[in-house]
Scaffold this active site. Structure first.
Site, PDB file in Angstrom:
ATOM      1  CB  THR A  29      -2.066  49.535 -59.616  1.00  0.00           C
ATOM      2  OG1 THR A  29      -1.850  47.906 -59.717  1.00  0.00           O
ATOM      3  CG2 THR A  29      -3.830  49.076 -59.492  1.00  0.00           C
ATOM      4  CG  ASP A  30       0.645  53.223 -56.383  1.00  0.00           C
ATOM      5  OD1 ASP A  30      -0.360  53.350 -56.878  1.00  0.00           O
ATOM      6  OD2 ASP A  30       1.248  53.801 -55.817  1.00  0.00           O
ATOM      7  CB  ILE A  31       2.068  54.489 -63.186  1.00  0.00           C
ATOM      8  CG1 ILE A  31       3.498  53.839 -62.930  1.00  0.00           C
ATOM      9  CG2 ILE A  31       1.758  54.750 -64.491  1.00  0.00           C
ATOM     10  CD1 ILE A  31       3.941  55.314 -62.375  1.00  0.00           C
TER      11      ILE A  31
END
Length: 407
Positions: A179-181
């Site tokens: 999700t961060d990526i």
């Protein structure tokens, strides 16, 4: 050849992963990214080890491997934004930049005069990207957001893992902070869109990016499976909800992946497997039938695939254009001839380790190729040069600021 974004300067107030991932993309494309860090501490991920980068003698350096994944091609400066002089420095730098990226809690930078409304007054052309867990409004806006939490809250973990009733059943997070990526990728796209709009309008704007929004958007076909039926999809392990067979299968010496996308491929697989009649069986002759009869078909295929080793299956199936492949470890990945041919490992000079490995940017340009100009910087490595070149501070003034722990 200058990079595609070599005319852009970015003030990077972000840390951890989503923000730094987005700014590394911009830096790889040629932007001058100035990474602002806390004096003495820096980005939290500098300390997220082991593992740590090793020097030429094989000893650990103070640099965690985690930090190295998202910070190349940047310049690091240390500024204490809690001090008034630190705030003045950062506002002055923002006046010289095209983009600001930050991932503080909603409203967290307002007390320092570093929020969008404050910086817009001194630089109306500024593109300001805020990355938060839940966005700038809504009942969850004040909450901190973390990738693991968002994978659960945003539905991804309800789709990932073995189904109930199987060994090892239960929800599983993805093995990287996906999700961060994905949020970093969306941020880099949004920033470039805002810069393109600025070329026409003359004005910057505020970008509000939330991890939760990105996670829900990236549910893709699974979201539409729910929205068109009203039924929540469940966990299928490595199987596909809409295509069969499209999952891992046991072999004589491990596992392989079959990714059969049409009826012709299925027929060719059955021929290679020595069971051509499976493809004409009305229970399995079309993808729709195979999805409906998944529970019957998959055990039959398991009995076939376990009879040969993985490499033998892959050679045989690739020869008849049936999509398949191994499940590689990372050691296998970086030794793979295609990965090597594409140059997906890059080694750069590093002041502490001699060399530092990096994973290449996957974007390939014919005229403005990605350049690996600088390794992930040491903490505050460029403080003096940035303050001198952009703000015109003399060496004596910089020394004073350092003595007073402003920088």
């Amino acid at each position: 050849m200058p990079g595609a974004l070599s005319h852009i300067r970015v003030l990077d107030l972000s840390r951890i992963l989503a923000g730094p991932w987005s700014t590394q993309i911009l830096a790889d494309l040629g932007a001058d990214v100035i990474k602002v860090e806390r004096p003495g501490e820096g980005d939290d991920t500098r300390h997220w080890g082991p593992p740590f980068l090793k020097d030429e003698a094989g000893e650990d350096t103070p640099v965690a491997a985690y930090y190295l994944c998202a910070n190349r091609n940047k310049r690091s400066i240390t500024v204490d934004m809690t001090q008034p002089e630190g705030q003045r420095i950062l506002r002055a730098l923002a006046a010289e930049c095209d983009v600001v990226v930050e991932n503080f809690k909603v409203g967290g930078l307002k007390k320092y005069g570093l929020d969008y409304a404050s910086l817009k007054e001194i630089n109306p052309r500024l593109v300001y990207c805020s990355i938060t867990g839940f966005g700038q409004d809504g009942p969850y806006a004040p909450r901190a957001g973390y990738d693991f939490l968002i994978q659960g809250l945003g539905g991804l973990m309800s789709l990932t893992g073995r189904p109930d009733g199987e060994a090892g059943a239960g929800p599983i997070k993805v093995g990287v902070a996906l999700t961060d990526i994905l949020t970093g990728l969306y941020a880099a796209n949004a920033i470039q869109a805002a810069l393109a709009w600025r070329e026409r309008s003359g004005y910057g704007q505020h970008i509000d990016l939330a991890l939760l929004d990105v996670q829900v958007a990236c549910l893709a076909n699974q979201a539409m499976n729910y929205l068109t039926t009203g039924k929540s999809p469940g966990r299928l392990g490595n199987a596909h909800p809409n295509i069969v067979p499209y999952q891992d299968f046991p072999t004589d010496d491990g596992y392989m992946i079959l990714a059969i996308g049409n009826d012709g491929q299925f027929a060719r697989f059955c021929e290679v497997a020595g069971e051509p009649t499976l493809a004409s069986d009305p229970r399995f002759s079309t993808n729709r039938a195979r999805v409906e009869n998944r529970a019957t078909l998959v055990p039959l295929l398991n009995k076939l695939t376990i009879q040969r080793p993985t490499a033998e299956w892959i050679r045989a199936l690739e020869s008849v254009a049936v999509p398949c492949g191994p499940i590689n470890t990372l050691a296998d990945v970086f030794a793979d001839p295609q990965v090597e041919a594409r140059g997906l490992r890059v080694d750069m000079p590093h002041p502490l380790a001699g060399r530092v490995p990096q994973v290449a940017n996957p974007m390939r340009f014919s005229s403005t190729p990605v350049q690996y100009r600088n390794p992930p910087p040491l903490l505050g490595e460029h403080t003096d040069s940035v303050l001198a070149s952009l703000l015109g501070l003399a060496s004596g003034e910089i020394a004073r600021l350092r003595d007073e722990n402003v920088i």
